[in-house]
Every structure is written in C-alpha cells, then in structure tokens.
Design a protein around this motif. Structure first.
Motif, PDB file in Angstrom:
ATOM      1  N   GLY A   1     -10.771 -29.314  43.589  1.00 33.70           N
ATOM      2  CA  GLY A   1     -10.906 -27.869  43.748  1.00 33.70           C
ATOM      3  C   GLY A   1     -11.772 -27.497  44.936  1.00 33.70           C
ATOM      4  N   GLY A   2     -12.876 -28.213  45.129  1.00 37.72           N
ATOM      5  CA  GLY A   2     -13.721 -27.969  46.292  1.00 37.72           C
ATOM      6  C   GLY A   2     -12.980 -28.218  47.597  1.00 37.72           C
ATOM      7  N   LEU A   3     -12.193 -29.285  47.613  1.00 37.39           N
ATOM      8  CA  LEU A   3     -11.407 -29.585  48.815  1.00 37.39           C
ATOM      9  C   LEU A   3     -10.361 -28.504  49.084  1.00 37.39           C
ATOM     10  N   MET A   4      -9.690 -28.034  48.008  1.00 38.88           N
ATOM     11  CA  MET A   4      -8.671 -26.993  48.184  1.00 38.88           C
ATOM     12  C   MET A   4      -9.287 -25.683  48.667  1.00 38.88           C
ATOM     13  N   MET A   5     -10.504 -25.367  48.170  1.00 34.90           N
ATOM     14  CA  MET A   5     -11.175 -24.150  48.621  1.00 34.90           C
ATOM     15  C   MET A   5     -11.470 -24.243  50.120  1.00 34.90           C
ATOM     16  N   GLY A   6     -11.932 -25.413  50.575  1.00 37.09           N
ATOM     17  CA  GLY A   6     -12.188 -25.608  51.994  1.00 37.09           C
ATOM     18  C   GLY A   6     -10.924 -25.530  52.823  1.00 37.09           C
ATOM     19  N   VAL A   7      -9.854 -26.146  52.317  1.00 34.95           N
ATOM     20  CA  VAL A   7      -8.573 -26.111  53.053  1.00 34.95           C
ATOM     21  C   VAL A   7      -8.048 -24.674  53.143  1.00 34.95           C
ATOM     22  N   PHE A   8      -8.174 -23.920  52.041  1.00 38.85           N
ATOM     23  CA  PHE A   8      -7.676 -22.546  52.038  1.00 38.85           C
ATOM     24  C   PHE A   8      -8.400 -21.693  53.079  1.00 38.85           C
ATOM     25  N   SER A   9      -9.681 -21.993  53.289  1.00 38.57           N
ATOM     26  CA  SER A   9     -10.440 -21.249  54.295  1.00 38.57           C
ATOM     27  C   SER A   9      -9.865 -21.468  55.689  1.00 38.57           C
ATOM     28  N   LEU A  10      -9.252 -22.613  55.915  1.00 38.62           N
ATOM     29  CA  LEU A  10      -8.704 -22.945  57.234  1.00 38.62           C
ATOM     30  C   LEU A  10      -7.316 -22.364  57.452  1.00 38.62           C
TER      31      LEU A  10
ATOM     32  N   ASN B   1      -2.655 -18.032  57.966  1.00 40.33           N
ATOM     33  CA  ASN B   1      -1.284 -18.512  58.161  1.00 40.33           C
ATOM     34  C   ASN B   1      -0.514 -18.328  56.857  1.00 40.33           C
ATOM     35  N   LEU B   2       0.486 -17.452  56.861  1.00 37.07           N
ATOM     36  CA  LEU B   2       1.189 -17.087  55.630  1.00 37.07           C
ATOM     37  C   LEU B   2       1.792 -18.297  54.924  1.00 37.07           C
ATOM     38  N   VAL B   3       2.540 -19.104  55.654  1.00 35.39           N
ATOM     39  CA  VAL B   3       3.245 -20.230  55.039  1.00 35.39           C
ATOM     40  C   VAL B   3       2.260 -21.230  54.432  1.00 35.39           C
ATOM     41  N   LEU B   4       1.261 -21.636  55.206  1.00 33.46           N
ATOM     42  CA  LEU B   4       0.298 -22.616  54.712  1.00 33.46           C
ATOM     43  C   LEU B   4      -0.536 -22.061  53.563  1.00 33.46           C
ATOM     44  N   ALA B   5      -0.898 -20.787  53.640  1.00 38.39           N
ATOM     45  CA  ALA B   5      -1.677 -20.178  52.557  1.00 38.39           C
ATOM     46  C   ALA B   5      -0.878 -20.162  51.262  1.00 38.39           C
ATOM     47  N   MET B   6       0.418 -19.899  51.339  1.00 38.93           N
ATOM     48  CA  MET B   6       1.261 -19.874  50.146  1.00 38.93           C
ATOM     49  C   MET B   6       1.471 -21.277  49.559  1.00 38.93           C
ATOM     50  N   VAL B   7       1.326 -22.301  50.387  1.00 36.14           N
ATOM     51  CA  VAL B   7       1.432 -23.684  49.896  1.00 36.14           C
ATOM     52  C   VAL B   7       0.144 -24.105  49.193  1.00 36.14           C
ATOM     53  N   VAL B   8      -0.993 -23.752  49.760  1.00 33.40           N
ATOM     54  CA  VAL B   8      -2.285 -24.182  49.212  1.00 33.40           C
ATOM     55  C   VAL B   8      -2.675 -23.363  47.986  1.00 33.40           C
ATOM     56  N   ALA B   9      -2.256 -22.089  47.919  1.00 34.57           N
ATOM     57  CA  ALA B   9      -2.678 -21.200  46.832  1.00 34.57           C
ATOM     58  C   ALA B   9      -2.397 -21.758  45.436  1.00 34.57           C
ATOM     59  N   PRO B  10      -1.179 -22.228  45.128  1.00 33.93           N
ATOM     60  CA  PRO B  10      -0.956 -22.763  43.777  1.00 33.93           C
ATOM     61  C   PRO B  10      -1.757 -24.036  43.496  1.00 33.93           C
ATOM     62  N   LEU B  11      -2.009 -24.858  44.513  1.00 37.12           N
ATOM     63  CA  LEU B  11      -2.828 -26.054  44.314  1.00 37.12           C
ATOM     64  C   LEU B  11      -4.270 -25.673  43.993  1.00 37.12           C
ATOM     65  N   LEU B  12      -4.764 -24.619  44.641  1.00 32.53           N
ATOM     66  CA  LEU B  12      -6.100 -24.116  44.349  1.00 32.53           C
ATOM     67  C   LEU B  12      -6.179 -23.598  42.919  1.00 32.53           C
ATOM     68  N   GLY B  13      -5.157 -22.845  42.495  1.00 28.62           N
ATOM     69  CA  GLY B  13      -5.124 -22.337  41.125  1.00 28.62           C
ATOM     70  C   GLY B  13      -5.062 -23.453  40.104  1.00 28.62           C
ATOM     71  N   LEU B  14      -4.286 -24.492  40.397  1.00 30.04           N
ATOM     72  CA  LEU B  14      -4.167 -25.639  39.489  1.00 30.04           C
ATOM     73  C   LEU B  14      -5.528 -26.292  39.254  1.00 30.04           C
ATOM     74  N   CYS B  15      -6.243 -26.585  40.325  1.00 33.34           N
ATOM     75  CA  CYS B  15      -7.540 -27.264  40.209  1.00 33.34           C
ATOM     76  C   CYS B  15      -8.563 -26.392  39.490  1.00 33.34           C
ATOM     77  N   ASN B  16      -8.623 -25.111  39.848  1.00 30.17           N
ATOM     78  CA  ASN B  16      -9.607 -24.222  39.238  1.00 30.17           C
ATOM     79  C   ASN B  16      -9.399 -24.074  37.743  1.00 30.17           C
ATOM     80  N   GLN B  17      -8.145 -23.924  37.320  1.00 28.05           N
ATOM     81  CA  GLN B  17      -7.854 -23.776  35.894  1.00 28.05           C
ATOM     82  C   GLN B  17      -8.194 -25.047  35.134  1.00 28.05           C
ATOM     83  N   ALA B  18      -7.864 -26.199  35.703  1.00 29.05           N
ATOM     84  CA  ALA B  18      -8.157 -27.470  35.042  1.00 29.05           C
ATOM     85  C   ALA B  18      -9.661 -27.671  34.870  1.00 29.05           C
ATOM     86  N   ILE B  19     -10.451 -27.200  35.824  1.00 28.95           N
ATOM     87  CA  ILE B  19     -11.911 -27.309  35.726  1.00 28.95           C
ATOM     88  C   ILE B  19     -12.411 -26.546  34.504  1.00 28.95           C
ATOM     89  N   VAL B  20     -12.002 -25.286  34.384  1.00 30.43           N
ATOM     90  CA  VAL B  20     -12.508 -24.432  33.303  1.00 30.43           C
ATOM     91  C   VAL B  20     -12.034 -24.931  31.942  1.00 30.43           C
TER      92      VAL B  20
END
Length: 464
Positions: free
Chosen positions: A339-348, A352-371
């Motif tokens: 999740g920390g890595l995905m948050m950093g990647v999302f900041s980069l 960029n619309l395409v890349l942001a839409m690819v990283v967004a669900p991966l970020l959601g996956l990690c965050n939900q699994a943490i909680v």
C-alpha cells in the motif's frame, strides 16, 4: 453463589463457542453474513457519495478547500462518537438492538441531508448520520464474527469488508447517474431509502448472537439462546473435520476471558486502526478533488475513486481467501508495504489519466486489505463480554484520523501543496503501521483457550 454463577456462565460460553467452532457453516450463519454484507454496503455508499457530491457542492456553494475538508470531516467525527459509544452499549443491550437502532438513526439523517440549503445545516445532518453509522460498524463486525466458527473469522470479515467497496462502486455509479439527471440531493435521498430498507431486513433476518446470549446469566437469554441454536441446527452431531485446523495466529494471545480493554494490545490495535483508516479514507475522500487539481475533469476524478472502490472489493475478497492459510500479521504487514508503494506510485502518475486509472484499483486493494487485516484480530483477542467495546474503541480511534486528515489536507491545499506531495506524505502512516504490526507480533502472548471439561459439563447439565 456469585462465583458459581460466573463459573456457569463462563462454561456455557465455552460450550456454545466450542459447538459453533466444531460445526460447518449453516444457512443461518450464511444468511446473517449476507445481510451484514448488505448493511456494510450502506457505509461504502454513504462515504463515497459524500466525496462525489462535494464536487458539484463546492462549486454551487463556492466552498474553499478548508470548507470542503470540514464537510468531509464531520461525518467521521460522528462515526468516532458512534463507535466509542455504540460499541460498549452493544455489550450491554445486545448486538442486534444496537444495530437496528443505529441503522434507523442513519437512515433518518442521511435522508435529511438532502434538505440542507447551507454548509452548517448539511454539516449538522452529516454529523448525526455519522453517529448512527459509527454505531453500526462495530455491531456488524462482531455479529459476523460471533456467528462464524473461529477458523472462518478472517474469511467472513474479509467477505463483510467487500460490502463497503461494492456499495461505494455501485452506489457511486448510481450517484453519478442521479446527479447527471437531478441534483446532489438525490444522492442522499437514495442513501436514506436504502438504509431504511436494511432496518426492515435486519429485523427479520438477524437474531442476537449466540456468544452474547451465552454471556448473559438470565433465563430469558438462555431461552433465546436455545431458539438460536435450534435454528442453526447445532446439536454436535455434524462435526466439521476441518475444525481442528485453526491458524495459530488467529487464536494466539487469547485467554478464555480475552484481553483487557486497558492492555497494551488495545493501544496497539487502536493505533493500527488509525494508521490503516488514514490511508484508506484519504484515497476514498480526496482522490476526486486531487485528480481535478492535477488537471483532470470532474468525471475523470470520480472515475478514479470508483476504481479505488472496485479495488477495495478485490482487496477484501483476497484477504478473505488468504486469511484461512496465512497469519493476519503477515498479511497486514505485506499489504502495508504494498500500500505504501502504491501510494508513492500514484503520486507520480496522478497527472496521467491512463496510468492513474491502472494504479487506482491496486491502491484500493492494498488499503482495504490493511484495514480488514486489523479487523480480524479483534474477535480473537477479546471475549464476548468486551468484544464489541474493543471493536468500537478501535474503530473510534480510526475515525479520529478521518477527522484530522481531511482538515489537514484542506489546509494544505489552501497552502499551495500539490497533489503529488499529498500522496507522498501518506506513505508515512504506512511506515508507522509496519512498526505497530512488528510490535504486536513481538509482544503478544499465546495462552490456549479453555474448554469445559467433563466435570464442568456435568455442572452445566445439572443446572439446565
């Protein structure tokens, strides 16, 4: 006499729990899980609908970044109060009545939010709706966990958690369609109506939990317990051969009574809730606004947060499957790093619309699994007498971060912080959570659960 009464209660609790743990899942347990899943969808819908409605609201009412942060924060303030009050109250009056009362309160004030004509009124309704929703969440988690065998708790809580993501994704999509046809008020009218429907379904479909009834030393509770156990068809004749394969880390650190609310375990879990909640709800609350600030359109910003919600569904489902095989400590640790890595990647890639839409669900996956991973620890570490209190305190501490985080982010936006820097600073809670997980893994104890012996069963039978 008091000591004998306490002894009998403890033995009855152990006997009931042993019977549930040694039996396969039945229709009643599955029905309860499904209804709780539907209830949890309301939370996902409510949180995401607010983050979506705030986009047109901020333009219509000319709200500043700080005012948007305030509007997003008042709901979590109510949730914190609801969790801290509703959890202990559910340990006194029961999980079922607390759940139904809280859903009713939530339905009323979500619906009234549609009538607000200014920031103060809407904030007040959001606060009261948050109090109701905050009381719903600990009751849902504990009801789900107490109806399930111990070996299935990680699984059922993982399934339960997907409700928030499903509600956010499906409800968010519905909210977008409603706002395109009507106005933002339709979002709250739909939320109030759906919550009212869940009150009716809950009355019919959710009984009081066996663990709570077994912990009460009254004739009425014993009669209700007998009815529930009969409906569940738990006679002990049909034992699940997999019952003995309970992961050590699921039951580690538990005595027959459970951990104390004033213990270091409670402090560490509360802080873990705070860190996990911070990263999860930062993404859900702020991605639409931050993507717009990064140069995307309002619809593209909303699409980003919908993809985060879809990822959350996958995260809960993935953890549900993995929790039957892997220690939750290991899972939370691994997902926190990811999740920390995905948050950093999302900041980069936030521009960029395409890349942001690819990283967004991966970020959601990690965050939900943490909680969800943190959720799974509570039912195993605390007994029925304080289990909902512990969940409520943990959730309440998590809500505190939801209060502070939107306010700080709003101030930072007004201060000129760019979206990339805001995503990068969210890596810090992930680092702190890793330290907490390491501490809990290091300091927890592993005494065995006490099961009633033959003499204890004889005493129970003589008092039946």
């Amino acid at each position: 006499m008091c000591a004998v009464s306490h002894f009998l209660r403890r033995m009855l609790m152990s006997s009931v729990r042993e019977l549930i743990d040694s039996s396969p899942m039945n229709r009643v347990q599955i029905r309860v899980l499904l209804v709780c899943l539907l209830c949890n969808m309301i939370e996902g819908y409510d949180i995401l609908s607010m983050s979506i409605a705030v986009v047109p609201l901020s333009e219509q009412w000319a709200l500043s970044g700080s005012q948007v942060g305030t509007l997003l924060a008042v709901g979590p303030v109510g949730m914190a109060v609801g969790s801290l009050v509703g959890g202990p109250l559910a340990d006194r009056i029961g999980r079922r009545p607390m759940l139904l009362l809280s859903l009713a309160v939530t339905a009323v004030f979500i619906g009234l939010s549609a009538t607000a004509t200014d920031l103060s009124t809407l904030s007040g309704y959001r606060l009261l709706a948050g109090i109701g929703m905050g009381s719903v969440l600990p009751a849902l988690a504990i009801i789900t966990a107490e109806f399930a065998p111990a070996r299935k708790r990680g699984f059922v809580l993982g399934v339960l958690s997907t409700g928030s993501g499903i509600g956010g994704a499906a409800g968010g999509a519905a909210a977008v369609l409603l706002m395109n046809t009507y106005e933002w008020t339709a979002v709250f009218l739909l939320g109030g109506a759906l919550t009212a429907v869940m009150v009716v379904i809950g009355v019919v479909a959710i009984p009081e939990t066996p663990d709570f009834l077994a912990s009460r030393n009254t004739e009425t509770a014993r009669r209700k317990l007998a009815v529930v156990m009969e409906k569940m068809r738990l006679t002990g004749a049909d034992k699940d051969p997999r019952a003995g394969r309970i992961p050590v880390d699921i039951v580690g650190g538990v005595t027959s009574k459970g951990a104390n609310l004033r213990s270091a375990v409670m402090v560490m879990i509360g802080l873990a809730f705070m860190m996990g909640t911070t990263v999860m709800y930062f993404a859900q609350m702020w991605i639409p606004k931050l993507l717009v600030l990064a140069g995307m359109s309002a619809n593209q910003g909303i699409s980003g947060v919908l993809l985060v919600s879809l990822g959350s569904v996958a995260g809960g489902a993935l953890l549900a499957v993995l929790s039957t095989r892997i220690s939750p400590f290991v899972l939370v640790f691994a997902f926190t790093i990811a999740g920390g890595l995905m948050m950093g990647v999302f900041s980069l890639v936030s521009g960029n619309l395409v890349l942001a839409m690819v990283v967004a669900p991966l970020l959601g996956l990690c965050n939900q699994a943490i909680v969800v991973g943190v959720y799974t620890l509570v039912p195993a570490l605390f007994g029925p007498e304080n289990r909902t209190s512990a969940m409520g305190i943990g959730l309440g501490m998590g809500r505190l971060s939801m209060i502070v985080m939107p306010l700080l982010v709003g101030v930072m936006i007004d201060g000129g912080w760019n979206p990339e820097a805001l995503f990068q600073i969210m890596v810090l809670p992930c680092v702190l959570l890793l330290l907490l997980i390491f501490g809990m893994q290091k300091f927890r104890n592993r005494p065995q659960r006490n099961a009633p012996d033959d003499a204890s069963r004889a005493v129970l039978e003589s008092h039946a």
